[in-house]
Design an enzyme around this catalytic site. Structure first.
Site, PDB file in Angstrom:
ATOM      1  N   GLU A  25       0.810  -1.225   0.000  1.00 55.01           N
ATOM      2  CA  GLU A  25       0.000   0.000   0.000  1.00 55.01           C
ATOM      3  C   GLU A  25       0.847   1.281   0.000  1.00 55.01           C
ATOM      4  O   GLU A  25       0.851   2.044   0.977  1.00 55.01           O
ATOM      5  CB  GLU A  25      -0.949  -0.001   1.210  1.00 55.01           C
ATOM      6  N   GLU A  79      -4.948  -8.969   0.523  1.00 54.04           N
ATOM      7  CA  GLU A  79      -5.585  -8.784   1.833  1.00 54.04           C
ATOM      8  C   GLU A  79      -7.069  -8.574   1.610  1.00 54.04           C
ATOM      9  O   GLU A  79      -7.479  -7.882   0.678  1.00 54.04           O
ATOM     10  CB  GLU A  79      -5.075  -7.523   2.566  1.00 54.04           C
TER      11      GLU A  79
HETATM   12  C1  BGP Z   1      -4.242  -2.790   5.594  1.00 57.68           C
HETATM   13  C2  BGP Z   1      -2.816  -2.927   6.027  1.00 57.68           C
HETATM   14  C3  BGP Z   1      -2.599  -3.934   7.109  1.00 57.68           C
HETATM   15  C4  BGP Z   1      -3.716  -4.067   8.127  1.00 57.68           C
HETATM   16  C5  BGP Z   1      -5.096  -3.951   7.504  1.00 57.68           C
HETATM   17  C6  BGP Z   1      -6.236  -3.867   8.480  1.00 57.68           C
HETATM   18  O1  BGP Z   1      -4.453  -1.553   5.025  1.00 57.68           O
HETATM   19  O2  BGP Z   1      -1.990  -3.292   4.940  1.00 57.68           O
HETATM   20  O3  BGP Z   1      -1.347  -3.700   7.667  1.00 57.68           O
HETATM   21  O4  BGP Z   1      -3.500  -3.322   9.238  1.00 57.68           O
HETATM   22  O5  BGP Z   1      -5.168  -2.859   6.635  1.00 57.68           O
HETATM   23  O6  BGP Z   1      -6.525  -2.528   8.826  1.00 57.68           O
HETATM   24  P1  BGP Z   1      -6.509  -1.982  10.285  1.00 57.68           P
HETATM   25  O7  BGP Z   1      -5.396  -2.666  10.979  1.00 57.68           O
HETATM   26  O8  BGP Z   1      -6.285  -0.518  10.191  1.00 57.68           O
HETATM   27  O9  BGP Z   1      -7.847  -2.299  10.859  1.00 57.68           O
END
Ligand code: BGP
Length: 463
Positions: A166, A364
């Site tokens: 990202e 993801e």
């Molecule tokens: C994505 C990231 C992850 C992870 C995920 C979940 O954007 O790549 O590292 O954290 O989001 O989001 P969050 O942890 O903010 O709930």
């Protein structure tokens, strides 16, 4: 109806070094911006949990690899921690880190789990942040050298490399929206950071191609599909602008080898152009990737602005659109985001039709839930909502694949509940629950469901 996937479809999950490893005395890890920020801006993190105490992947790696094998994963993504491998960001390599990552990669390969290795997941070494992080052009060279060290050390053990996770986020969250350290709020500086990250990506791909390394190299991007409130020209324009700033600015540079012309015109008009050198555009134009990862969590719904922005305020993409709260939208209230499985289909179609149907995978996708302990019955989290979420997204993905999308796999966020940027352990995403008091890791119901999906290479709607 049955949903079957190809025999060699990648099934697994993703995490990142900072979110899962933790630290122990004597590991010789250097400090990164998250270690620093979670201590020095502790109030910004849910319940003040720092990066030292994540899900202890560093100490429990072998047992965690067994837990992955118990889920039948055939692939797994994590990142190398730059500040663990090279504590100061440049210079000395930490032998404990080389040993740890060697054992991790061997352990994965021995279990038939393909390592997908990402080089940068938001975690700038503090020493390099002190000279400006990616805002400073010199850090591109430091990153290139770090990438080469990783390829040299581990190329025989890794077939899938990723330069960044990202890339928009460190720029946007760190330099515009006050969510990540260094908490700067300045569009032009954010644009400079993004441009330098894109160049760093290109340099890493170049050094990879120059080497005699096996394997493929790509990048992982978060694509937020944009939907206008209506077909009114003002709403359509708002959607176009949100997409231009947050998606096309990056995707077209990476996947089409050039920035969108309209972006340059707008940034010039508002005096927000970052410094771009002649040779930068040539480098972007000649860089291609082999595999694209897409992180998908939510759609972005927008409408025409209802009031003019403060002309003396901080320039931002939000000057051109307002967020739109669609009546009836389905929310994940823990995370404050909409759940919209069809967005994954739309992304797949976009990649197919506008980006040359490049090989890609879902790197993801997941649902973070607060207070998951209330769903524990008989010692197991009964996360039927996560099973439903997975099914719905896989069905959309399957449809796109039936229509010709080259999707090669699906990785869930995440494997064991892990620490998150800002939210620490508030929202749980894992196939395994982590008990923060005892450290115990127990498989959730969704883990069992996913294991069966992997073993059957698909599922039927009834099951
Ligand atoms: C994505 C990231 C992850 C992870 C995920 C979940 O954007 O790549 O590292 O954290 O989001 O989001 P969050 O942890 O903010 O709930």
């Amino acid at each position: 109806m049955a949903y079957n996937f190809s025999k060699d479809f990648f099934w697994g999950a993703a995490t990142s070094a900072t979110q899962s490893e933790g630290t122990i005395a004597g590991d010789n890890k250097g400090e990164n911006i998250w270690d620093y920020a979670s201590k020095n801006y502790n109030h910004r993190f849910f319940e003040g949990v720092t990066t030292e105490h994540t899900s202890r992947f560093y100490q429990e790696m072998e047992a965690d690899l067994d837990r992955m094998a118990a889920l039948s994963f055939n692939s797994f993504r994590t990142s190398i921690s730059w500040s663990r491998l090279i504590p100061e960001g440049t210079g000395e390599v930490n032998p404990e880190a080389v040993d740890f990552y060697t054992r991790m990669l061997d352990g994965l390969n021995q279990r038939g789990i393909k390592p997908f290795i990402n080089l940068y997941h938001f975690d700038m070494p503090m020493k390099l942040q002190e000279i400006g992080g990616f805002e400073n052009r010199e850090v591109i060279e430091a990153y290139r050298a770090y990438a080469k060290i990783c390829f040299d050390l581990f190329h025989e053990k890794v077939a899938y490399w990723f330069t960044f996770n990202e890339p928009m986020i460190p720029a946007e969250a760190g330099y515009l929206h006050d969510r990540h350290y260094p908490y700067v709020v300045d569009f032009k500086r954010a644009a400079q950071v993004l441009h330098h990250i894109i160049l760093a990506h290109c340099e890493a791909v170049k050094v990879f191609r120059q080497g005699t390394y096996q394997g493929k190299i790509g990048i992982i991007m978060d694509v937020i599909p944009v939907y206008p409130r209506s077909q009114h020209p003002a709403d359509l324009k708002a959607a176009e602008m949100a997409d231009l700033f947050y998606t096309r600015s990056l995707n077209e540079a990476i996947l089409k080898g050039r920035y969108p012309q309209e972006l340059k015109a707008i940034l010039t008009r508002y005096n927000q152009m970052p410094r771009v050198e002649e040779q930068d555009l040539a480098l972007i134009a000649e860089t291609t990737i082999d595999l694209l990862g897409i992180n998908y969590y939510r759609p972005r719904r927008v409408k025409a602005k209802e009031s003019l922005p403060n002309p003396e305020g901080v320039f931002s993409p939000e000057w051109f659109y307002d967020d739109y709260e669609m009546p009836g939208r389905r929310m994940n209230t823990s995370r404050g985001i909409e759940i919209y499985p069809h967005g994954l289909y739309d992304i797949a179609k976009k990649i197919q039709l506008e980006y040359g149907n490049i090989d890609w995978f879902v790197s993801e996708n997941g649902i973070g839930i607060q207070g998951e302990e209330t769903f524990i019955e008989g010692g197991q989290v009964q996360d039927n909502y996560r099973i439903a979420f997975l099914k719905e997204h896989l069905i959309e993905l399957h449809q796109a694949m039936m229509e010709g999308s080259n999707c090669l796999g699906y990785h869930m966020w995440t494997f064991v509940d892990c620490w998150s940027w800002q939210n620490a352990f508030k929202n749980r995403y894992g196939f395994y629950r982590l008990d923060l008091e005892t450290g115990e890791k127990t498989m959730k119901k969704s883990g069992l469901w996913f294991k069966e999906v992997i073993q059957k290479n698909g599922f039927s709607n009834e099951f």
